[in-house]
Design an enzyme around this catalytic site. Sequence first.
Site, PDB file in Angstrom:
ATOM      1  N   ASN A   1       0.799  -1.234   0.000  1.00  0.00           N
ATOM      2  CA  ASN A   1       0.000   0.000   0.000  1.00  0.00           C
ATOM      3  C   ASN A   1       0.829   1.280   0.000  1.00  0.00           C
ATOM      4  OD1 ASN A   1       0.767  -0.323   2.647  1.00  0.00           O
ATOM      5  ND2 ASN A   1      -1.237   0.065   3.533  1.00  0.00           N
ATOM      6  N   TYR A   2       2.074   1.186   0.447  1.00  0.00           N
ATOM      7  CA  TYR A   2       3.013   2.312   0.333  1.00  0.00           C
ATOM      8  C   TYR A   2       4.376   1.767  -0.100  1.00  0.00           C
ATOM      9  CZ  TYR A   2      -0.121   5.447   2.965  1.00  0.00           C
ATOM     10  OH  TYR A   2      -1.175   6.223   3.380  1.00  0.00           O
TER      11      TYR A   2
ATOM     12  N   LYS B   1      13.456  -5.783  -0.053  1.00  0.00           N
ATOM     13  CA  LYS B   1      12.615  -6.756  -0.786  1.00  0.00           C
ATOM     14  C   LYS B   1      11.252  -6.083  -0.931  1.00  0.00           C
ATOM     15  CE  LYS B   1      10.352 -10.484  -2.162  1.00  0.00           C
ATOM     16  NZ  LYS B   1       9.089  -9.756  -2.442  1.00  0.00           N
TER      17      LYS B   1
ATOM     18  N   ASP C   1      11.568 -16.596   3.158  1.00  0.00           N
ATOM     19  CA  ASP C   1      12.190 -17.141   4.376  1.00  0.00           C
ATOM     20  C   ASP C   1      13.708 -17.077   4.298  1.00  0.00           C
ATOM     21  OD1 ASP C   1       9.847 -17.639   5.576  1.00  0.00           O
ATOM     22  OD2 ASP C   1       9.903 -19.837   5.368  1.00  0.00           O
TER      23      ASP C   1
ATOM     24  N   GLY D   1       1.201  -7.856   6.626  1.00  0.00           N
ATOM     25  CA  GLY D   1       0.154  -8.603   7.328  1.00  0.00           C
ATOM     26  C   GLY D   1       0.712  -9.689   8.229  1.00  0.00           C
ATOM     27  N   ASP D   2      -0.078 -10.762   8.326  1.00  0.00           N
ATOM     28  CA  ASP D   2       0.253 -11.887   9.206  1.00  0.00           C
ATOM     29  C   ASP D   2       1.646 -12.466   8.998  1.00  0.00           C
ATOM     30  OD1 ASP D   2      -2.258 -11.630  10.065  1.00  0.00           O
ATOM     31  OD2 ASP D   2      -3.051 -13.456   9.093  1.00  0.00           O
TER      32      ASP D   2
ATOM     33  N   GLU E   1       5.218  -3.900  11.768  1.00  0.00           N
ATOM     34  CA  GLU E   1       3.929  -3.228  11.811  1.00  0.00           C
ATOM     35  C   GLU E   1       2.980  -4.049  10.960  1.00  0.00           C
ATOM     36  OE1 GLU E   1       0.853  -1.407  10.720  1.00  0.00           O
ATOM     37  OE2 GLU E   1       2.174   0.023   9.715  1.00  0.00           O
TER      38      GLU E   1
ATOM     39  N   ARG F   1      -5.379   0.774   4.186  1.00  0.00           N
ATOM     40  CA  ARG F   1      -4.340   1.342   5.047  1.00  0.00           C
ATOM     41  C   ARG F   1      -4.445   0.650   6.391  1.00  0.00           C
ATOM     42  NH1 ARG F   1      -6.571   6.112   6.252  1.00  0.00           N
ATOM     43  NH2 ARG F   1      -4.687   6.884   7.250  1.00  0.00           N
ATOM     44  N   CYS F   2      -3.293   0.343   6.978  1.00  0.00           N
ATOM     45  CA  CYS F   2      -3.385  -0.327   8.284  1.00  0.00           C
ATOM     46  C   CYS F   2      -3.997   0.608   9.316  1.00  0.00           C
ATOM     47  CB  CYS F   2      -2.037  -0.863   8.729  1.00  0.00           C
ATOM     48  SG  CYS F   2      -0.689   0.171   8.292  1.00  0.00           S
TER      49      CYS F   2
ATOM     50  N   GLU G   1      -9.886  -7.457   9.659  1.00  0.00           N
ATOM     51  CA  GLU G   1      -9.682  -6.239   8.853  1.00  0.00           C
ATOM     52  C   GLU G   1      -9.919  -6.540   7.381  1.00  0.00           C
ATOM     53  OE1 GLU G   1      -5.917  -4.259   8.926  1.00  0.00           O
ATOM     54  OE2 GLU G   1      -4.746  -6.075   8.995  1.00  0.00           O
TER      55      GLU G   1
ATOM     56  N   ARG H   1      -0.675   7.561  10.415  1.00  0.00           N
ATOM     57  CA  ARG H   1       0.719   7.378  10.816  1.00  0.00           C
ATOM     58  C   ARG H   1       1.429   8.726  10.895  1.00  0.00           C
ATOM     59  NH1 ARG H   1       4.771   5.763   6.715  1.00  0.00           N
ATOM     60  NH2 ARG H   1       2.893   5.613   5.453  1.00  0.00           N
TER      61      ARG H   1
HETATM   62  O1  G3P Z   1      -0.846   0.949   6.075  1.00  0.00           O
HETATM   63  C1  G3P Z   1       0.348   1.538   6.374  1.00  0.00           C
HETATM   64  C2  G3P Z   1       0.295   2.567   7.460  1.00  0.00           C
HETATM   65  O2  G3P Z   1       1.571   2.883   7.849  1.00  0.00           O
HETATM   66  C3  G3P Z   1      -0.615   3.732   7.162  1.00  0.00           C
HETATM   67  O3  G3P Z   1      -0.020   4.945   6.939  1.00  0.00           O
HETATM   68  O4  G3P Z   1      -0.038   7.345   6.418  1.00  0.00           O
HETATM   69  O5  G3P Z   1      -1.950   5.945   5.704  1.00  0.00           O
HETATM   70  O6  G3P Z   1      -1.635   6.460   8.090  1.00  0.00           O
HETATM   71  P1  G3P Z   1      -0.952   6.252   6.775  1.00  0.00           P
END
Ligand code: G3P
Length: 478
Positions: free
Chosen positions: A158-159, A181, A219, A235-236, A253, A286-287, A380, A440
Amino acid sequence: EGEVYRYYADGEWRVSASGKSVAIVNPTTRLTQYRVQACTQEEVNKVMETAKVAQKAWARTPLWKRAELLHKAAAILKEHKTPIAECLVKEIAKPAKDAISEVVRSGDLVSYTAEEGVRILGEGKLLVSDSFPGNERNKYCLSSKVPLGVVLAIPPFNYPVNLAVSKIGPALIAGNALVLKPPTQGAVAALHMVHCFHLAGFPKGLINCVTGKGSEIGDFLTMHPGVNCISFTGGDTGIAISKKAGMVPLQMELGGKDACVVLEDADLDLVAANIVKGGFSYSGQRCTAVKVVLIMESVADIVVEKVKAKLAKLTVGPPEADSDITPVVTESSANFIEGLVMDAKEKGATFCQEYRREGNLIWPLLLDHVRPDMRIAWEEPFGPVLPVIRINSVEEGIHHCNASNFGLQGCVFTKDINKAIMISDAMETGTVQINSAPARGPDHFPFQGLKDSGIGSQGITNSINMMTKVKSTVINLP
Ligand code: G3P
């Protein structure tokens, strides 16, 4: 299609000896957009060796010179914002404007990191012995922060640029070498970002970017003895990595189920605006997205109506058109989201809009009257679907938050600052936002998750510190 993007090792762009490539499927067209090299384990071994050698020299490079190169990379990154953003649009269907913002934010992050690094790494500590019982003033302890060695950075789809540089910047300023990676979706944007660092003129081998299948090199990378630190966002998989990784510092994270707690006295227009922005920007991928609304019953009807009206105005379509809602990253992701939606439907949730999906594109959906027996109350979706749970007391809301296995952020809306602080203290999350959706940024703020949301704290300053170790020299006087 046709061209296979090269991976980056020892200062050069290389073709993998595997002869294989990995396809990057455009989420919108669902056709192969790009291909990247499928690196082999042997190539990973080589990268680790060169990174180790390059790191030794880099650690001896003066801090101000390291900062200078980072500033240069930041400027080049910003100059390249248009082609990089175009990759983000094609690889991860990020709306065009957001894609540009991600690159600009990344340039700013790298510059800030250089600034912060010269300040905090330029300071050490001097301790004298006579403050501890039984000692004379005859020992002087000099401590400073030194690099860890080779940092393995694994950012999420996502970023692919911003969450890569949030690891690369701190690692480099602190004197580490870097092996990146990138995620498969977003790999070409990441390679282009690495190209900016290449143009800035960093020493050969210091920054490396390997691409390939997780099953082949995943791995192998995370368990590699040459790795001295892992910074992972995703994720997991992160939980599996932390179980297998060696005795190296980990920064993880791993997502969240950020709650938005709405009290009766809240500014309801502000609430509605933040639910829409927090829950639906980048289609909820987004997390830190708002992933559950916990709202006092007495104001629930009004807020649900306000949110419905705003959702009706969102544009849904391709990222090139800068639509608000764009296709989610993969078909399997769309299927997963649909699974959560169908489970909620069977169990009696109220759909505020009709559920609609075409390919990976899912229309925004608010689910009212969600109950704890529904999967969507806890899992989620990482998509544009948001559950609303009506509560009758603040305690009920806090109880729901804290029963989650996640603990990234949360937010609370109220005009009563005392209540807001009490709720913030009670919420078992890394951060609580008062009267705004979780986020974030700004990128120098501490950012951390509890429980299954992660280990350690990020944010520029914390990441720099995390990617160093303390080295002490004690002078013993006769
Ligand atoms: O999903 C990643 C997380 O770090 C979100 O960042 O800037 O969207 O709050 P932001």
